[in-house]
Design an enzyme around this catalytic site. Structure first.
Site, PDB file in Angstrom:
ATOM      1  N   HIS A   1     -25.891  24.538   4.494  1.00  0.00           N
ATOM      2  CA  HIS A   1     -24.981  24.210   3.285  1.00  0.00           C
ATOM      3  C   HIS A   1     -24.344  22.942   3.855  1.00  0.00           C
ATOM      4  O   HIS A   1     -23.129  22.836   3.902  1.00  0.00           O
ATOM      5  CB  HIS A   1     -24.122  25.422   3.377  1.00  0.00           C
ATOM      6  CG  HIS A   1     -23.450  25.539   2.355  1.00  0.00           C
ATOM      7  ND1 HIS A   1     -23.069  26.517   1.824  1.00  0.00           N
ATOM      8  CD2 HIS A   1     -22.658  24.353   1.418  1.00  0.00           C
ATOM      9  CE1 HIS A   1     -22.201  26.612   0.631  1.00  0.00           C
ATOM     10  NE2 HIS A   1     -22.091  25.016   0.408  1.00  0.00           N
TER      11      HIS A   1
ATOM     12  N   ARG B   1     -25.677  27.448  -5.338  1.00  0.00           N
ATOM     13  CA  ARG B   1     -25.588  28.755  -4.457  1.00  0.00           C
ATOM     14  C   ARG B   1     -26.845  29.599  -4.422  1.00  0.00           C
ATOM     15  O   ARG B   1     -27.426  29.917  -5.326  1.00  0.00           O
ATOM     16  CB  ARG B   1     -24.315  29.573  -5.376  1.00  0.00           C
ATOM     17  CG  ARG B   1     -22.898  28.983  -5.263  1.00  0.00           C
ATOM     18  CD  ARG B   1     -22.509  28.838  -3.882  1.00  0.00           C
ATOM     19  NE  ARG B   1     -21.021  28.190  -3.733  1.00  0.00           N
ATOM     20  CZ  ARG B   1     -20.677  27.084  -3.338  1.00  0.00           C
ATOM     21  NH1 ARG B   1     -21.666  26.343  -2.809  1.00  0.00           N
ATOM     22  NH2 ARG B   1     -19.528  26.761  -3.264  1.00  0.00           N
TER      23      ARG B   1
HETATM   24  P1  NAP Z   1     -19.053  21.710 -12.823  1.00  0.00           P
HETATM   25  O1  NAP Z   1     -18.410  20.454 -13.059  1.00  0.00           O
HETATM   26  O2  NAP Z   1     -18.203  23.027 -13.255  1.00  0.00           O
HETATM   27  O3  NAP Z   1     -20.361  21.860 -13.768  1.00  0.00           O
HETATM   28  C1  NAP Z   1     -21.098  23.016 -14.053  1.00  0.00           C
HETATM   29  C2  NAP Z   1     -22.329  22.552 -14.926  1.00  0.00           C
HETATM   30  O4  NAP Z   1     -23.110  23.912 -14.879  1.00  0.00           O
HETATM   31  C3  NAP Z   1     -21.857  22.149 -16.374  1.00  0.00           C
HETATM   32  O5  NAP Z   1     -22.712  21.389 -16.844  1.00  0.00           O
HETATM   33  C4  NAP Z   1     -21.956  23.536 -16.929  1.00  0.00           C
HETATM   34  O6  NAP Z   1     -22.241  23.411 -18.372  1.00  0.00           O
HETATM   35  C5  NAP Z   1     -23.241  24.033 -16.202  1.00  0.00           C
HETATM   36  N1  NAP Z   1     -23.427  25.601 -16.486  1.00  0.00           N
HETATM   37  C6  NAP Z   1     -22.386  26.471 -16.261  1.00  0.00           C
HETATM   38  N2  NAP Z   1     -22.952  27.668 -16.581  1.00  0.00           N
HETATM   39  C7  NAP Z   1     -23.902  27.557 -17.160  1.00  0.00           C
HETATM   40  C8  NAP Z   1     -25.060  28.329 -17.618  1.00  0.00           C
HETATM   41  N3  NAP Z   1     -24.677  29.685 -17.693  1.00  0.00           N
HETATM   42  N4  NAP Z   1     -26.315  27.901 -18.137  1.00  0.00           N
HETATM   43  C9  NAP Z   1     -26.383  26.450 -18.166  1.00  0.00           C
HETATM   44  N5  NAP Z   1     -25.630  25.688 -17.531  1.00  0.00           N
HETATM   45  C10 NAP Z   1     -24.487  26.160 -17.150  1.00  0.00           C
HETATM   46  O7  NAP Z   1     -19.376  22.167 -11.477  1.00  0.00           O
HETATM   47  P2  NAP Z   1     -19.626  20.906 -10.247  1.00  0.00           P
HETATM   48  O8  NAP Z   1     -18.477  20.534  -9.735  1.00  0.00           O
HETATM   49  O9  NAP Z   1     -20.645  20.015 -10.651  1.00  0.00           O
HETATM   50  O10 NAP Z   1     -20.392  21.908  -9.137  1.00  0.00           O
HETATM   51  C11 NAP Z   1     -21.431  22.774  -9.455  1.00  0.00           C
HETATM   52  C12 NAP Z   1     -21.923  23.598  -8.464  1.00  0.00           C
HETATM   53  O11 NAP Z   1     -22.035  22.896  -7.255  1.00  0.00           O
HETATM   54  C13 NAP Z   1     -20.468  24.124  -7.485  1.00  0.00           C
HETATM   55  O12 NAP Z   1     -20.099  25.314  -8.601  1.00  0.00           O
HETATM   56  C14 NAP Z   1     -20.706  24.787  -6.272  1.00  0.00           C
HETATM   57  O13 NAP Z   1     -21.355  26.162  -6.500  1.00  0.00           O
HETATM   58  C15 NAP Z   1     -22.005  23.911  -5.981  1.00  0.00           C
HETATM   59  N6  NAP Z   1     -21.457  22.905  -4.647  1.00  0.00           N
HETATM   60  C16 NAP Z   1     -22.339  23.079  -3.697  1.00  0.00           C
HETATM   61  C17 NAP Z   1     -22.115  22.025  -2.638  1.00  0.00           C
HETATM   62  C18 NAP Z   1     -22.799  22.210  -1.364  1.00  0.00           C
HETATM   63  O14 NAP Z   1     -22.820  21.552  -0.470  1.00  0.00           O
HETATM   64  N7  NAP Z   1     -24.281  22.916  -1.259  1.00  0.00           N
HETATM   65  C19 NAP Z   1     -20.965  21.506  -2.540  1.00  0.00           C
HETATM   66  C20 NAP Z   1     -20.348  21.456  -3.806  1.00  0.00           C
HETATM   67  C21 NAP Z   1     -20.537  22.205  -4.756  1.00  0.00           C
HETATM   68  P3  NAP Z   1     -21.181  22.880 -19.347  1.00  0.00           P
HETATM   69  O15 NAP Z   1     -21.368  21.382 -19.037  1.00  0.00           O
HETATM   70  O16 NAP Z   1     -21.907  23.280 -20.771  1.00  0.00           O
HETATM   71  O17 NAP Z   1     -19.890  23.454 -19.092  1.00  0.00           O
END
Ligand code: NAP
Length: 315
Positions: A278, A230
């Site tokens: 995006h 993001r």
């Molecule tokens: P997720 O399964 O919730 O995983 C989030 C990861 O980030 C986890 O490993 C978490 O750590 C880590 N994290 C969260 N807060 C943190 C912090 N303060 N310090 C260090 N690590 C932290 O999310 P996901 O499904 O992989 O998606 C991630 C993000 O990708 C979404 O939230 C979205 O914003 C973005 N996204 C972008 C697109 C695009 O097209 N550009 C598409 C889809 C998603 P833990 O393992 O310790 O919980």
């Protein structure tokens, strides 16, 4: 009679119409999907689950008995900011297809940087025939910040393609073949050792502005950055400074503070920036609608609500 599930969305009309076609098909036999605007007052009061895609919070509030909402997106920072903490539980989309699509994008743009494509494109424009030294993938370290559904699939795909991969998350993690770190010291280590760093953490109170001047200055000389997470996680001003005066060589940006990126934004014309609109991992409607249908079917048959967002953590 089938239960009625409101669909609450302010997405573009094309996107809304596409969902209004695919969701009723996937949920046929389970529930009737009806757009919020078409619900009577009684139907609004009766709803205990809704499907949401960029909803107007006032419309969600007008469904007073919701136990949970199913988002059609993986990133839910707008929902966590706009829905009250004592409101419905928020279930985000977790789709293995999305992880596969994101890992493909991470691999594609890592290869773009690894094989020096921005540099060769710039040389072609100036008709310069000049070879740069080739480095093998195994000599290139890629750091993944965020090892959730998307980050861990991406880390594994890079590993399978021969890259040396470092991962970083909030809590401790173990992934086969990947050195996993966590906490503030872990972040510094990943940044200082990575040739390419990929942002894949959610936008939360903690991650907003997390990659600022100090973090970018901790990167290796000529390192590259990919932001697929993001926009507000990355301080744009500090990024431009790090591109103009070191240590960064290039940034691939798919997400921005303001989207669409305004025409006046200097990032559009920065020679060390690749701008994407995006597109790194759009929701695949065919697979997402089946996952949503499964979640809602289980809820109506057993009362089970899928794992929901921790409102304190923000993800
Ligand atoms: P997720 O399964 O919730 O995983 C989030 C990861 O980030 C986890 O490993 C978490 O750590 C880590 N994290 C969260 N807060 C943190 C912090 N303060 N310090 C260090 N690590 C932290 O999310 P996901 O499904 O992989 O998606 C991630 C993000 O990708 C979404 O939230 C979205 O914003 C973005 N996204 C972008 C697109 C695009 O097209 N550009 C598409 C889809 C998603 P833990 O393992 O310790 O919980």
């Amino acid at each position: 009679m089938k239960p009625l599930v409101p669909f609450v969305s302010q997405s573009t009309s094309g996107d809304r119409l596409a969902w209004e076609k695919v969701l009723p098909e996937a949920l046929s036999g389970i529930a009737e999907i009806r757009p919020f605007a078409d619900l009577t007052d009684d139907q609004r009061r009766a709803a205990t689950v809704a499907i949401v895609a960029n909803p107007d919070p006032a419309e969600v509030a007008a469904l007073p008995n919701l136990a949970w909402v199913q988002s059609l997106w993986a990133g839910v920072e707008r929902l966590t900011a706009e829905l009250p903490e004592d409101g419905p539980l928020i279930v985000r989309l977790t789709d293995p297809k999305m992880a596969e699509t994101m890992s493909e994008a991470v691999l594609a743009w890592t290869l773009y940087l690894h094989r020096d494509m921005p540099r060769y494109m710039a040389q072609q424009r100036r008709k310069i025939w000049h070879e740069h030294d080739h480095r093998a993938a195994a000599e290139r370290t890629v750091g993944i910040l965020g090892l959730g559904n998307l980050g861990s699939a991406s880390a594994q795909r890079l590993r399978a393609n021969g890259f040396n991969v470092l991962g970083w998350s909030r809590s401790e993690k173990a992934l086969d073949g990947i050195r996993c770190l966590h906490g503030p010291d872990g972040l510094k280590t990943v940044l200082s050792q990575s040739d390419i760093t990929v942002l894949l953490m959610p936008l939360t109170g903690e991650t907003r502005g997390m990659i600022g001047a100090a973090e970018l200055q901790a990167c290796k000389q000529d390192a590259c950055l990919i932001n697929f997470a993001r926009g507000p996680i990355l301080d744009t001003r500090a990024l431009i400074e790090a591109l103009d005066h070191g240590p960064l060589a290039h940034a691939v940006l798919d997400v921005f503070e303001k989207e669409p990126l305004p025409a006046s934004d200097p990032l559009w014309e920065h020679e060390k920036v690749t701008v994407l609109p995006h597109v790194s991992s759009p929701t695949t409607r065919s697979t997402a609608s089946k996952i949503v249908a499964g979640n809602i079917a289980r809820y109506f048959s057993s009362g089970e609500i899928p794992p929901s967002v921790d409102r304190k953590r923000g993800y």
